[in-house]
Design a protein around this motif. Sequence first.
Motif, PDB file in Angstrom:
ATOM      1  N   PRO A  33      19.680  35.221  -4.960  1.00  4.90           N
ATOM      2  CA  PRO A  33      19.333  35.857  -3.444  1.00  4.90           C
ATOM      3  C   PRO A  33      19.778  37.221  -3.296  1.00  4.90           C
ATOM      4  CG  PRO A  33      20.669  33.441  -3.537  1.00  4.90           C
ATOM      5  CD  PRO A  33      20.593  33.927  -4.885  1.00  4.90           C
ATOM      6  N   ALA A  34      20.510  37.564  -4.209  1.00  6.07           N
ATOM      7  CA  ALA A  34      21.040  38.994  -4.105  1.00  6.07           C
ATOM      8  C   ALA A  34      19.640  39.705  -4.358  1.00  6.07           C
ATOM      9  CB  ALA A  34      21.922  39.409  -4.989  1.00  6.07           C
ATOM     10  N   PHE A  35      18.750  39.387  -4.941  1.00  8.20           N
ATOM     11  CA  PHE A  35      17.594  40.151  -5.217  1.00  8.20           C
ATOM     12  C   PHE A  35      16.256  39.847  -4.427  1.00  8.20           C
ATOM     13  CE2 PHE A  35      20.519  40.393  -8.881  1.00  8.20           C
ATOM     14  CZ  PHE A  35      20.201  41.677  -9.420  1.00  8.20           C
ATOM     15  N   SER A  36      16.461  39.338  -3.645  1.00 13.23           N
ATOM     16  CA  SER A  36      15.423  38.974  -2.567  1.00 13.23           C
ATOM     17  C   SER A  36      14.445  40.208  -2.166  1.00 13.23           C
ATOM     18  CB  SER A  36      15.796  37.969  -1.247  1.00 13.23           C
ATOM     19  OG  SER A  36      16.248  36.922  -1.754  1.00 13.23           O
ATOM     20  N   ALA A  37      15.116  41.351  -1.602  1.00 12.27           N
ATOM     21  CA  ALA A  37      14.638  42.216  -1.011  1.00 12.27           C
ATOM     22  C   ALA A  37      13.805  42.972  -2.311  1.00 12.27           C
ATOM     23  CB  ALA A  37      15.625  43.231  -0.277  1.00 12.27           C
ATOM     24  N   CYS A  38      14.681  43.185  -3.518  1.00 16.75           N
ATOM     25  CA  CYS A  38      14.056  44.034  -4.616  1.00 16.75           C
ATOM     26  C   CYS A  38      12.513  43.072  -5.143  1.00 16.75           C
ATOM     27  CB  CYS A  38      14.955  44.026  -5.750  1.00 16.75           C
ATOM     28  SG  CYS A  38      14.586  45.232  -6.929  1.00 16.75           S
ATOM     29  N   VAL A  39      12.669  41.709  -5.194  1.00 16.98           N
ATOM     30  CA  VAL A  39      11.425  40.896  -5.745  1.00 16.98           C
ATOM     31  C   VAL A  39      10.315  41.139  -4.582  1.00 16.98           C
ATOM     32  CG1 VAL A  39      10.477  38.649  -6.214  1.00 16.98           C
ATOM     33  CG2 VAL A  39      12.769  39.369  -7.262  1.00 16.98           C
ATOM     34  N   GLY A  40      10.564  40.863  -3.274  1.00 22.52           N
ATOM     35  CA  GLY A  40       9.820  41.100  -2.292  1.00 22.52           C
ATOM     36  C   GLY A  40       9.105  42.489  -2.223  1.00 22.52           C
ATOM     37  N   LEU A  41       9.966  43.619  -2.607  1.00 25.68           N
ATOM     38  CA  LEU A  41       9.325  44.988  -2.810  1.00 25.68           C
ATOM     39  C   LEU A  41       7.920  45.014  -3.676  1.00 25.68           C
ATOM     40  CD1 LEU A  41       9.727  47.668  -1.609  1.00 25.68           C
ATOM     41  CD2 LEU A  41      11.512  48.191  -3.023  1.00 25.68           C
ATOM     42  N   SER A  79       8.077  26.131  14.690  1.00 32.23           N
ATOM     43  CA  SER A  79       8.892  25.800  13.781  1.00 32.23           C
ATOM     44  C   SER A  79       9.965  26.678  13.905  1.00 32.23           C
ATOM     45  CB  SER A  79       8.106  25.757  12.382  1.00 32.23           C
ATOM     46  OG  SER A  79       9.161  25.342  11.556  1.00 32.23           O
ATOM     47  N   GLN A  80      11.176  26.269  13.801  1.00 34.30           N
ATOM     48  CA  GLN A  80      12.280  27.222  13.794  1.00 34.30           C
ATOM     49  C   GLN A  80      13.234  27.008  12.479  1.00 34.30           C
ATOM     50  OE1 GLN A  80      14.357  26.814  17.574  1.00 34.30           O
ATOM     51  NE2 GLN A  80      12.570  26.571  18.886  1.00 34.30           N
ATOM     52  N   ARG A  81      12.675  27.145  11.329  1.00 32.77           N
ATOM     53  CA  ARG A  81      13.434  27.183  10.240  1.00 32.77           C
ATOM     54  C   ARG A  81      14.240  28.417  10.132  1.00 32.77           C
ATOM     55  NH1 ARG A  81      13.140  24.388   5.147  1.00 32.77           N
ATOM     56  NH2 ARG A  81      12.714  22.763   6.576  1.00 32.77           N
ATOM     57  N   ILE A  82      15.214  28.407   9.540  1.00 32.93           N
ATOM     58  CA  ILE A  82      16.042  29.928   9.284  1.00 32.93           C
ATOM     59  C   ILE A  82      16.546  29.835   7.816  1.00 32.93           C
ATOM     60  CG2 ILE A  82      18.039  31.007   9.861  1.00 32.93           C
ATOM     61  CD1 ILE A  82      18.131  30.247  12.465  1.00 32.93           C
ATOM     62  N   VAL A  83      16.129  30.794   7.065  1.00 36.67           N
ATOM     63  CA  VAL A  83      16.495  30.981   5.603  1.00 36.67           C
ATOM     64  C   VAL A  83      17.549  31.875   5.474  1.00 36.67           C
ATOM     65  CG1 VAL A  83      15.393  31.399   3.321  1.00 36.67           C
ATOM     66  CG2 VAL A  83      14.193  30.134   5.005  1.00 36.67           C
ATOM     67  N   LEU A  84      18.467  31.660   4.665  1.00 36.53           N
ATOM     68  CA  LEU A  84      19.583  32.694   4.393  1.00 36.53           C
ATOM     69  C   LEU A  84      19.309  32.859   3.030  1.00 36.53           C
ATOM     70  CD1 LEU A  84      22.836  30.727   5.801  1.00 36.53           C
ATOM     71  CD2 LEU A  84      21.572  32.619   7.064  1.00 36.53           C
ATOM     72  N   THR A  85      19.409  34.215   2.755  1.00 34.18           N
ATOM     73  CA  THR A  85      19.396  34.909   1.376  1.00 34.18           C
ATOM     74  C   THR A  85      20.086  36.362   1.548  1.00 34.18           C
ATOM     75  OG1 THR A  85      17.842  35.691  -0.286  1.00 34.18           O
ATOM     76  CG2 THR A  85      17.369  36.392   2.131  1.00 34.18           C
ATOM     77  N   GLY A  86      20.114  36.957   0.209  1.00 42.32           N
ATOM     78  CA  GLY A  86      20.968  38.083   0.258  1.00 42.32           C
ATOM     79  C   GLY A  86      22.322  37.657  -0.576  1.00 42.32           C
ATOM     80  N   GLY A  87      23.171  38.653  -0.955  1.00 43.97           N
ATOM     81  CA  GLY A  87      24.180  38.525  -1.862  1.00 43.97           C
ATOM     82  C   GLY A  87      25.416  37.732  -1.199  1.00 43.97           C
ATOM     83  N   ALA A  88      25.425  38.073   0.450  1.00 43.39           N
ATOM     84  CA  ALA A  88      26.510  37.595   1.036  1.00 43.39           C
ATOM     85  C   ALA A  88      26.280  35.928   1.476  1.00 43.39           C
ATOM     86  CB  ALA A  88      26.908  38.389   2.344  1.00 43.39           C
ATOM     87  N   SER A  89      24.991  35.452   1.262  1.00 44.36           N
ATOM     88  CA  SER A  89      24.754  34.054   1.500  1.00 44.36           C
ATOM     89  C   SER A  89      24.982  33.188   0.494  1.00 44.36           C
ATOM     90  CB  SER A  89      23.231  33.828   1.769  1.00 44.36           C
ATOM     91  OG  SER A  89      22.319  34.190   0.464  1.00 44.36           O
ATOM     92  N   LEU A  90      25.695  33.521  -0.701  1.00 52.52           N
ATOM     93  CA  LEU A  90      26.462  32.912  -1.652  1.00 52.52           C
ATOM     94  C   LEU A  90      27.665  32.327  -1.280  1.00 52.52           C
ATOM     95  CD1 LEU A  90      25.322  34.869  -4.835  1.00 52.52           C
ATOM     96  CD2 LEU A  90      24.404  32.756  -4.026  1.00 52.52           C
ATOM     97  N   LEU A  91      28.491  32.502  -0.230  1.00 52.09           N
ATOM     98  CA  LEU A  91      29.730  31.998   0.182  1.00 52.09           C
ATOM     99  C   LEU A  91      29.452  30.370   0.517  1.00 52.09           C
ATOM    100  CD1 LEU A  91      30.925  34.533   2.699  1.00 52.09           C
ATOM    101  CD2 LEU A  91      31.791  34.218   0.563  1.00 52.09           C
ATOM    102  N   PRO A  92      30.406  29.773  -0.398  1.00 52.18           N
ATOM    103  CA  PRO A  92      30.340  28.379  -0.159  1.00 52.18           C
ATOM    104  C   PRO A  92      30.441  27.919   1.269  1.00 52.18           C
ATOM    105  CG  PRO A  92      31.619  29.022  -1.998  1.00 52.18           C
ATOM    106  CD  PRO A  92      31.422  30.284  -1.359  1.00 52.18           C
ATOM    107  N   GLY A  93      29.594  26.918   1.863  1.00 44.56           N
ATOM    108  CA  GLY A  93      29.818  26.506   3.154  1.00 44.56           C
ATOM    109  C   GLY A  93      29.105  27.251   4.041  1.00 44.56           C
ATOM    110  N   LEU A  94      28.423  28.445   3.655  1.00 43.06           N
ATOM    111  CA  LEU A  94      27.894  29.314   4.817  1.00 43.06           C
ATOM    112  C   LEU A  94      26.623  28.406   5.510  1.00 43.06           C
ATOM    113  CD1 LEU A  94      27.462  31.926   6.075  1.00 43.06           C
ATOM    114  CD2 LEU A  94      26.209  32.819   4.174  1.00 43.06           C
TER     115      LEU A  94
END
Length: 443
Positions: free
Chosen positions: A398-406, A353-368
Motif C-alpha cells: 500500500p505504501a506504493f499506491s501513489a507511485c504505481v498510480g503515477l 455506493s459509499q465504499r472507503i478504501v484505505l491505502t498508504g504506508g500508515a494503513s498497515l497499522l494492525p486494527g486500523l
Amino acid sequence: MNLLYQSQRAMRAKREQAMRRGVVAVLDIGTFKIACLVLRFDETDAPRGEGIGAMAGQAGFRVIGAATTRSRGVRFGEIDTVQETERAIRTAVQAAQKMAQTRVDHVIVALAGGRPRSYGLDGEAVLQTGTVEDADIARVLGACDVPDIGHGREVLHAQPVNFSLDHRTGLADPRGHVGNRLAVDMHLLTIEGAAIETLLHCVKRCDLELAGLASAPYVAGISSLVEDEQELGAACIDMGGGATSLSIFIKKHMIFADTVRMGGDHVTSDISHGLQIPMAHAERIKTRFGGVMATGMDDREIIELESETGDWHHDRRKVSRSELIGVMRPRVEEILEETRARLDAAGFEHLPSQRIVLTGGASLLPGLDGLASRILGNQVRLGRPLRVQGLPQSACGPAFSACVGLALFAAHPQDEWWDFETPADRYPARSLKRAVRWFRDNW
C-alpha cells in the motif's frame, strides 16, 4: 477554459517527448520516502487513443527500474529544504537508473501537498449541426465559467465528469449523439503555485526535466480502487507519513480531492514524546508492535525501550503493548475524524455506493480497518495498488499506491481525452493566466 487547456498541452508536449525516447521515470516525493519507477514504453503496445476512463491505456509500458530512499527535507507532502530533497531525489533516481541500466532525463511527479482545492464547473452550448462533434465539445468546455481560484494558486487537473444532452445525462462520451443542447459538468483541482515552483526548481537542480504533474490523491485512487468502485462511487484515503490524502471517484472520474496535514510521522512523534525515546526507535516500535485495537493479551506483551540519556534506569525501561496502543490511538482517531469531516463537507453520503478504501504506508497499522469502520461509518477495506508489468514484489504494498498510480497516469493522462481547439470567441470572462504563467516561463 482556453488558456487552461493550453497549459495542459504544454505539459503533454514534454511527456510525449519523453515517450518518444521510450523511457520516463515517475517520482513520488513523500514525507517518509521518495520512490522512483523507471518505465519503458513499447511502441507496438502503446495506447493508440482508444478507451475513456482512468484505467484506460494502462498497457504499453513495463517497469524496468525501481528504488526508494528515506525522504529528507519534505514536510506535509511539500518540499521544505530544497538541498536535502535534491540529494534524496538524486539517490532514488540514480538507484533506479542503475537497476534499469539506462539514463532518465524526464520525470513525472506526484504532489501530495499544496493544499488541493476542488471546484465544480458547468457549461452549456447549442449544437450547430444537431450531432455532437469535437467542435461542440470544445465550445461547451469553453463555456464553463471558471471561478476565482485565488491569488497564487494554479490549476493541476481539469476533467469533464459528466455530459448531458437535452434530457439525457450520465454520458461518458457524447460524440455522435443527436440532440440540441449539450451541457457538461467539470471538476477543477487547484493547488498552491509556490509548491509547484519549488518542486520545479528542485527537479531542475537534479538535472531532470519535469514531464508531468499529478495530484497524489488522484493517482492513489486510480491504482487502489477497482473498476466497480470507481464506477459506483468510492473514496480512497491514502495515509502517508506527513499527510493523509483523500479522493472521491464516481463514474470513473475524480470529483473531489483534499489533504489532511497529518500522517504516520505524527503517530511516531507521539510515541517519541509519550515514551521519551528517540524518533528512530519510536518508528521501529511502531512498525513492530504498533496497533490501534487493544486486546486482553496486550497487557502481557512487554516492549523494551531504548534511549541514550545516560541514566541506566531510564534507558532500560519496559512498557506493555496496551500502553503503546494508548499512545497511538488518539492520534489515529484524530486523523480519521478529520478525514470524516472532509468527506461530509464533500457530500460523500449522497453517493450510491459509499465504499472507503484505505491505502498508504500508515494503513498497515494492525486494527486500523476496524477503527476506521467505527469512525467513518462505512464499508472499509484495505487497498493495494494494481499489479503492473515488471513491478518488483517490494513495490507492491500500500505504501506504493501513489507511485504505481503515477505510472498509470503517465501512460494515459485522463485530461487529454478532451483536448480540443477552443474557438477564439469562447474565451471565458475570467482568464486563467496564473494557470499557465509558470509553464510559459519554464518550458
